[in-house]
Design an enzyme around this catalytic site. Structure first.
Site, PDB file in Angstrom:
ATOM      1  N   GLY A  59       0.892  -1.203   0.108  1.00 33.10           N
ATOM      2  CA  GLY A  59       0.157   0.061   0.146  1.00 33.10           C
ATOM      3  C   GLY A  59       0.983   1.389  -0.009  1.00 33.10           C
ATOM      4  O   GLY A  59       1.926   1.177   0.352  1.00 33.10           O
ATOM      5  N   CYS A  86       5.052  -6.240   1.713  1.00 29.60           N
ATOM      6  CA  CYS A  86       5.593  -4.998   1.822  1.00 29.60           C
ATOM      7  C   CYS A  86       4.743  -4.122   3.117  1.00 29.60           C
ATOM      8  O   CYS A  86       4.968  -4.354   4.315  1.00 29.60           O
ATOM      9  CB  CYS A  86       5.179  -4.368   0.411  1.00 29.60           C
ATOM     10  SG  CYS A  86       6.202  -2.713   0.208  1.00 29.60           S
ATOM     11  N   TYR A  87       3.758  -3.125   2.809  1.00 28.99           N
ATOM     12  CA  TYR A  87       2.980  -2.352   3.904  1.00 28.99           C
ATOM     13  C   TYR A  87       2.471  -3.745   4.509  1.00 28.99           C
ATOM     14  O   TYR A  87       2.449  -3.489   5.856  1.00 28.99           O
ATOM     15  CB  TYR A  87       2.000  -1.638   3.096  1.00 28.99           C
ATOM     16  CG  TYR A  87       1.085  -1.034   4.299  1.00 28.99           C
ATOM     17  CD1 TYR A  87       1.309   0.298   4.635  1.00 28.99           C
ATOM     18  CD2 TYR A  87      -0.192  -1.521   4.585  1.00 28.99           C
ATOM     19  CE1 TYR A  87       0.617   0.895   5.474  1.00 28.99           C
ATOM     20  CE2 TYR A  87      -0.825  -0.725   5.415  1.00 28.99           C
ATOM     21  CZ  TYR A  87      -0.373   0.235   5.985  1.00 28.99           C
ATOM     22  OH  TYR A  87      -1.262   1.054   6.778  1.00 28.99           O
ATOM     23  N   HIS A 173       8.218  -7.702  -2.837  1.00 33.93           N
ATOM     24  CA  HIS A 173       7.168  -8.150  -3.556  1.00 33.93           C
ATOM     25  C   HIS A 173       7.347  -9.537  -4.333  1.00 33.93           C
ATOM     26  O   HIS A 173       7.910  -9.604  -5.284  1.00 33.93           O
ATOM     27  CB  HIS A 173       6.694  -7.196  -4.639  1.00 33.93           C
ATOM     28  CG  HIS A 173       6.294  -5.996  -3.887  1.00 33.93           C
ATOM     29  ND1 HIS A 173       4.856  -5.620  -3.803  1.00 33.93           N
ATOM     30  CD2 HIS A 173       6.949  -4.765  -3.508  1.00 33.93           C
ATOM     31  CE1 HIS A 173       4.717  -4.598  -3.031  1.00 33.93           C
ATOM     32  NE2 HIS A 173       5.953  -3.943  -3.083  1.00 33.93           N
ATOM     33  N   GLU A 175       4.965 -11.232  -5.803  1.00 31.65           N
ATOM     34  CA  GLU A 175       4.121 -11.432  -7.077  1.00 31.65           C
ATOM     35  C   GLU A 175       4.627 -10.769  -8.278  1.00 31.65           C
ATOM     36  O   GLU A 175       4.203 -10.961  -9.387  1.00 31.65           O
ATOM     37  CB  GLU A 175       2.907 -10.587  -6.600  1.00 31.65           C
ATOM     38  CG  GLU A 175       2.953  -9.163  -6.433  1.00 31.65           C
ATOM     39  CD  GLU A 175       3.288  -8.622  -5.287  1.00 31.65           C
ATOM     40  OE1 GLU A 175       3.036  -7.275  -5.161  1.00 31.65           O
ATOM     41  OE2 GLU A 175       3.881  -9.238  -4.204  1.00 31.65           O
ATOM     42  N   ASP A 231     -16.320 -11.059 -23.416  1.00 36.13           N
ATOM     43  CA  ASP A 231     -17.159 -11.213 -22.104  1.00 36.13           C
ATOM     44  C   ASP A 231     -18.402 -11.931 -22.696  1.00 36.13           C
ATOM     45  O   ASP A 231     -18.857 -12.989 -21.929  1.00 36.13           O
ATOM     46  CB  ASP A 231     -17.033 -10.357 -21.170  1.00 36.13           C
ATOM     47  CG  ASP A 231     -15.667  -9.567 -21.145  1.00 36.13           C
ATOM     48  OD1 ASP A 231     -14.618 -10.381 -21.236  1.00 36.13           O
ATOM     49  OD2 ASP A 231     -15.683  -8.386 -20.987  1.00 36.13           O
ATOM     50  N   LYS A 370      -9.961 -11.315 -16.844  1.00 34.23           N
ATOM     51  CA  LYS A 370      -9.914 -11.368 -18.505  1.00 34.23           C
ATOM     52  C   LYS A 370      -9.252 -12.629 -18.966  1.00 34.23           C
ATOM     53  O   LYS A 370      -9.755 -13.441 -19.661  1.00 34.23           O
ATOM     54  CB  LYS A 370      -9.628 -10.043 -19.274  1.00 34.23           C
ATOM     55  CG  LYS A 370      -9.631 -10.111 -20.784  1.00 34.23           C
ATOM     56  CD  LYS A 370     -11.057 -10.209 -21.204  1.00 34.23           C
ATOM     57  CE  LYS A 370     -11.572  -8.579 -21.174  1.00 34.23           C
ATOM     58  NZ  LYS A 370     -13.003  -8.561 -21.908  1.00 34.23           N
TER      59      LYS A 370
END
Length: 514
Positions: A59, A86-87, A173, A175, A231, A370
């Site tokens: 964040g 992190c945060y 991080h 990710e 979609d 998506k």
């Protein structure tokens, strides 16, 4: 899709992080269902969802600010494994008695992480590993009972864990692809620490949603709002598998489609699918409803309500349907503003819906990103040209005219968009781009053409790369491609005398201009 019953769930608690959606996607890549929830959610509400694990995102705030976002401390004592990133790691440390301070030495970008002790999450890592950092504050000391498992030259506590309580924190991080072994770290948290089962697969999602749709609609008649986009097409195919000829697809021709799009949609579904298709020509009604409307949110709500009223009319006159299928996705829900997020823009099929509706919504893709929808489309046997078609907003070209929407302006942006598409394809760039299009800004600029003064519209060209539309980067198109686009638009599209290229990423901008 209103829930993910039957799947092991990991909650991603969002503290306003740029990467919260990326964390959720990385979890799903391991075939574990993830859901983003707000940091304001109580521990009781979180636990009611029966999570196998909780991940606290990064964040932009400092944990030492008076208004810093917090998490309900009860979640740390619930016996559910928690991973702070992190945060999230700083908050975990501070709330459990550690110390977080601004030491004057932040870390941004690639950083060397040094192993300090054995770690469940980083087992098998080298003593020195490259990770991705982005922080100003630092964890000065870990809470009592935690082992420090990693440090850097500037930060004494870059990774820490309390195995007995199932609490873990990493300052970096995992990710992002720049962290070596980051996905493996998340994998170990999901499977070794949380004991998750990898059951969130495309086949299982299809099977569960077919069952859910059948349970919801029973023997009732169903309408599908079909735009021809990825979609709505996948939603139509999925619901058709569930209820067969109970489904009627409705294509509303708004006059706001791209060049040749209406004909392509009707031909594809009538020729390739055994689905009853109703083609509603409503161009005049949409332009009348949009007359004088300039504010983007107002546009989306006007379009969303008119769509619903037209579907209700078809239901009364043709099928007596009680249900309406929409291709709503998870990013639509997040951006439209929910308990999980502030409103970024109302998608016409979420925040743009009228309060009063006579049709019940069926949204089999509501919790999907998506890329997951495309994979499910392929699994359902949809043609590649449909599955990999670039995204197109439900309100159509109305949100690509910045200002009042008029037939003249829509025709200009439609013609310019066709040129952009032709040149992107000519250059062989389709596969590497998420989206490309033209935007008309309803202002006039001075130009000169043939020694004559002109006063025409500018066209903005937008092209981005992305994985799921939650974040995006502007595409580095070559100067030759941009020159061809500019030259052709100015020479072939009446009323345009200037072309510019948008070099804004998301965030801070959105992909669409409105």
């Amino acid at each position: 899709m209103t829930g993910a019953a039957g799947y092991d769930t990991v909650l991603v608690v969002d503290f306003g992080a740029q990467y919260a959606q990326l964390i959720a996607r990385r979890v799903r890549e391991e075939h574990v269902y993830s859901e983003i929830v707000p940091c304001s959610m109580s521990a009781a509400e979180m636990l009611a969802r029966n999570p196998r694990g909780v991940i606290l995102s990064g964040g932009p705030k400092s944990v030492n600010e008076p208004a810093a976002p917090l998490v309900d401390a009860e979640v740390f004592a619930a016996g559910v494994p928690v991973l702070g990133i992190c945060y999230g790691a700083q908050l975990l440390a501070q709330m459990l008695g550690g110390e977080v301070a601004r030491t004057g030495t932040g870390e941004f970008g690639r950083t060397e992480l040094l192993a300090r002790s054995a770690s469940v999450l980083m087992e098998g890592w080298d003593r020195s590993s490259e990770v991705w950092m982005s922080h100003g504050d630092s964890i000065v000391s870990a809470p009592r009972g935690f082992a420090v498992t990693g440090a850097t030259a500037a930060v004494a506590v870059a990774a820490f864990e309390d195995r007995a309580r199932g609490l873990y924190g990493v300052q970096f991080h995992p990710e992002v692809v720049h962290t070596n072994g980051g996905q493996e770290l998340l994998r170990r948290f999901l499977f070794q620490v949380c004991g998750c089962r990898p059951t969130w697969t495309h086949a299982s999602v299809i099977a569960s949603q077919v069952e859910a749709v059948r349970s919801q609609v029973g023997s009732g008649q169903v309408l599908c709002a079909l735009s021809g986009g990825v979609d709505s097409s996948v939603a139509a195919a999925l619901v058709h598998r569930a209820v067969g000829d109970q489904l009627t697809a409705v294509f509303v021709d708004t006059g706001l489609m791209r060049e040749g799009e209406g004909e392509q949609v009707t031909k594809t579904f009538r020729d390739q699918f055994a689905i009853d298709l109703v083609h509603v020509k409503a161009e005049e009604r949409f332009f009348q409803a949009l007359a004088g409307v300039t504010e983007p949110e107002h546009k989306r709500k006007v379009i969303g309500e008119l769509f619903i009223r037209l579907f209700e009319q078809v239901a009364r006159e043709r099928t007596d349907a009680r249900y309406l299928v929409q291709g709503t996705l998870y990013p639509d829900v997040i951006e439209s503003g929910t308990a999980q997020a502030a409103t970024i823009k109302s998608h016409h099929n979420v925040g743009g819906l009228p309060e009063e509706m006579s049709l019940d919504l069926v949204e089999p893709l509501r919790l999907l990103f998506k890329d997951e929808v495309r994979a499910i489309g392929e699994e359902l046997g949809l043609p590649a040209e449909m599955v990999w078609r670039q995204p197109f907003p439900g309100p159509g070209l109305a949100v690509r005219v910045v200002g009042e929407v008029t037939p003249e302006r829509v025709e200009i942006v439609r013609a310019a968009d066709a040129v952009v598409t032709e040149e992107i394809r000519r250059a062989g760039l389709e596969a590497g781009l998420w989206q490309w299009f033209a935007v008309l800004a309803a202002v006039r600029t001075v130009g000169v053409m043939g020694d004559e003064r002109t006063y025409g519209y500018p066209i903005v060209v937008r092209a981005v790369t992305s994985e799921d539309a939650m974040t995006a980067d502007w595409a580095r198109l070559s100067h030759d491609v941009l020159e061809r686009i500019s030259s052709r638009v100015i020479n072939e599209v009446p009323g345009v005398n200037r072309v510019v290229y948008d070099v804004t990423s998301k965030p801070p901008g959105t992909i669409e201009w409105e």
